[in-house]
Design an enzyme around this catalytic site. Structure first.
Site, mmCIF file in Angstrom:
data_model
loop_
_atom_site.group_PDB
_atom_site.id
_atom_site.type_symbol
_atom_site.label_atom_id
_atom_site.label_comp_id
_atom_site.label_asym_id
_atom_site.label_seq_id
_atom_site.Cartn_x
_atom_site.Cartn_y
_atom_site.Cartn_z
ATOM 1 N N ASP A 158 0.841 -1.194 0.000
ATOM 2 C CA ASP A 158 0.000 0.000 0.000
ATOM 3 C C ASP A 158 0.883 1.254 0.000
ATOM 4 O O ASP A 158 1.956 1.257 -0.612
ATOM 5 C CB ASP A 158 -0.898 -0.043 1.240
ATOM 6 C CG ASP A 158 -2.247 0.603 1.030
ATOM 7 O OD1 ASP A 158 -2.272 1.825 0.791
ATOM 8 O OD2 ASP A 158 -3.274 -0.088 1.129
ATOM 9 N N HIS A 189 -3.608 5.939 3.729
ATOM 10 C CA HIS A 189 -4.399 4.826 3.203
ATOM 11 C C HIS A 189 -3.895 3.479 3.714
ATOM 12 O O HIS A 189 -4.676 2.626 4.150
ATOM 13 C CB HIS A 189 -4.347 4.877 1.676
ATOM 14 C CG HIS A 189 -5.181 3.869 0.975
ATOM 15 N ND1 HIS A 189 -4.691 2.640 0.578
ATOM 16 C CD2 HIS A 189 -6.474 3.909 0.559
ATOM 17 C CE1 HIS A 189 -5.644 1.971 -0.046
ATOM 18 N NE2 HIS A 189 -6.739 2.720 -0.077
ATOM 19 N N SER A 344 -11.173 -0.392 -1.286
ATOM 20 C CA SER A 344 -9.959 -0.466 -0.463
ATOM 21 C C SER A 344 -10.275 -0.859 0.967
ATOM 22 O O SER A 344 -9.440 -1.450 1.657
ATOM 23 C CB SER A 344 -9.241 0.886 -0.433
ATOM 24 O OG SER A 344 -8.362 1.033 -1.509
#
Length: 397
Positions: A158, A189, A344
């Site tokens: 990520d 994120h 996600s």
């Protein structure tokens, strides 16, 4: 992600060589100029691969001298469970030479890959954990097996992870960085997705070990080659630590269709790592996205708190399971929290439940099938040819 569409002067040469699987580019603004991924045929030996790389380097240098090209040549080599490939920055003449080598299977343009999150909604409720542990909606209690992923390693591929966040205390290490020289999560994120798959408070597999693998920048983007390099590192690391069969990998990212990306995640799964991926956020058929379109991995679409398909979620027959993805509260860099929506957020729920199953003795090869078997058939309007199964951890509740 499609492969390169060579200009007409190359077509005769391509037709003359062994009818290799050479895919034509479907276009798009995500192509990285002059950057390619070259995939070798199965069975190519180390000696043949090294010889090919040496020949490519010599050809590149010759063409660079002739034409004044500013391309940099070969960059990184990959070997994921016997799948050999490399990436580089080449001019057209060098690519023509590469295509004429009968050891080459196919060539792709390298492309931009982005995270699959959407918007932040402050002060939203956390609901995903309760939903995946109950057959009926509306329960906020998270019921789970006490093993909670203990003994399993989860690779978060990520934007990086805040390894100092209290959610991960004592269970996390930094792995590698394929995108820049900043070993932090400047985006947030990756920390958020890690909080969902294995955070102490917000996570599914609360006792799993975590490895931060950074392949996307603080801006949330990277390249297919960078993602493949990160996956290659994960397989090598898991093998060196005797963790194959006891590892999971979360990919809350994606781009347009890429056979190379799909091949890489498939080989990682075959090596002994359970791979969960995000379906994508364009409300389109996920078969046109990678790595979501790889049949071997577990592709997650996003659901809402009332068991509907999230409006943004991709769909299609390639989707394996729905999981909570709208308004998910999880960890943020610096010790805080934030709420995000996207496939996600669905993927790490799947990754975490998968890791918990591995800890209970389910094999890597069987995890996704098991999730589909026990999933709740409750998603309304899931999309054309799409499963209506919602992730369930088998708690009995």
């Amino acid at each position: 992600m499609g492969c390169i569409k060579v200009i007409s002067v190359f077509l005769a040469a391509i037709a003359a060589v062994d009818a290799r699987a050479f895919f034509h580019n479907r276009g798009g603004s995500d192509v990285i100029p002059n950057s390619y991924i070259v995939v070798m045929k199965d069975g190519v030996t180390t000696e043949d691969f090294d010889s090919h790389i040496s020949t490519v380097a010599a050809t590149h240098n010759l063409n660079k001298a002739k034409r004044g090209s500013e391309t940099v040549g070969h960059k990184d080599s990959f070997n994921i469970n016997g799948w050999r490939a490399y990436n580089g920055h080449f001019d057209e003449a060098t690519i023509e030479s590469i295509l004429n080598d009968d050891k080459v299977n196919y060539v792709e343009h390298d492309r931009v890959v982005k995270l699959a999150a959407l918007v932040t909604q402050p002060n939203a409720p956390t609901w995903g954990l309760g939903r995946v542990s109950h057959r009926a909606p509306g329960n906020r209690d998270f019921v789970y097996d006490s093993s909670a992923g203990q003994g399993i390693t989860i690779y978060g591929v990520d934007t990086g992870i805040d390894i100092r966040h209290p959610e991960f205390a004592g269970r996390i290490r930094w792995g590698t960085n394929t995108v820049d020289n900043d070993n932090t999560d400047g985006n947030g994120h990756g920390t958020h997705t890690a909080g969902t798959f294995a955070g102490t408070t917000y996570g599914v597999a609360k006792k799993a070990n975590i490895v931060a693998v950074k392949v996307l920048s603080a801006g949330g983007s990277g390249s297919t080659a960078g993602v493949i390099k990160g996956i290659d590192w994960c397989v090598t690391d898991a093998r060196s630590r005797n963790a194959l069969g006891k590892a999971a990998l979360n990919l809350s990212l994606g781009g347009s269709f890429s056979q190379a990306n799909n091949d890489a995640v498939t080989r990682a799964q075959e090596a002994g790592i359970f791979v969960a991926v995000a379906a994508g956020n364009d409300n389109r058929d996920a078969r046109n996205y990678s790595p979501a379109s790889a049949p071997a991995v577990c592709t997650a679409a996003s659901s809402t708190i009332d068991d509907q398909k999230s409006s943004f979620s991709n769909w299609g027959s390639i989707v394996d399971i729905y999981a909570p993805g709208s308004s998910i509260l999880s960890a943020a860099p610096g010790g805080g929290t934030r709420t995000l929506s996207g496939t996600s957020m669905a993927s790490p729920h799947v990754c975490g439940v998968g890791a918990a199953m591995l800890a209970q003795g389910v094999s890597v090869a069987q995890v996704c099938n098991r999730l589909k078997q026990i999933g709740n058939a409750v998603i309304r309007n899931p999309g054309t040819s799409t499963t209506n199964r919602l992730l369930y951890n088998g708690s009995g509740q």
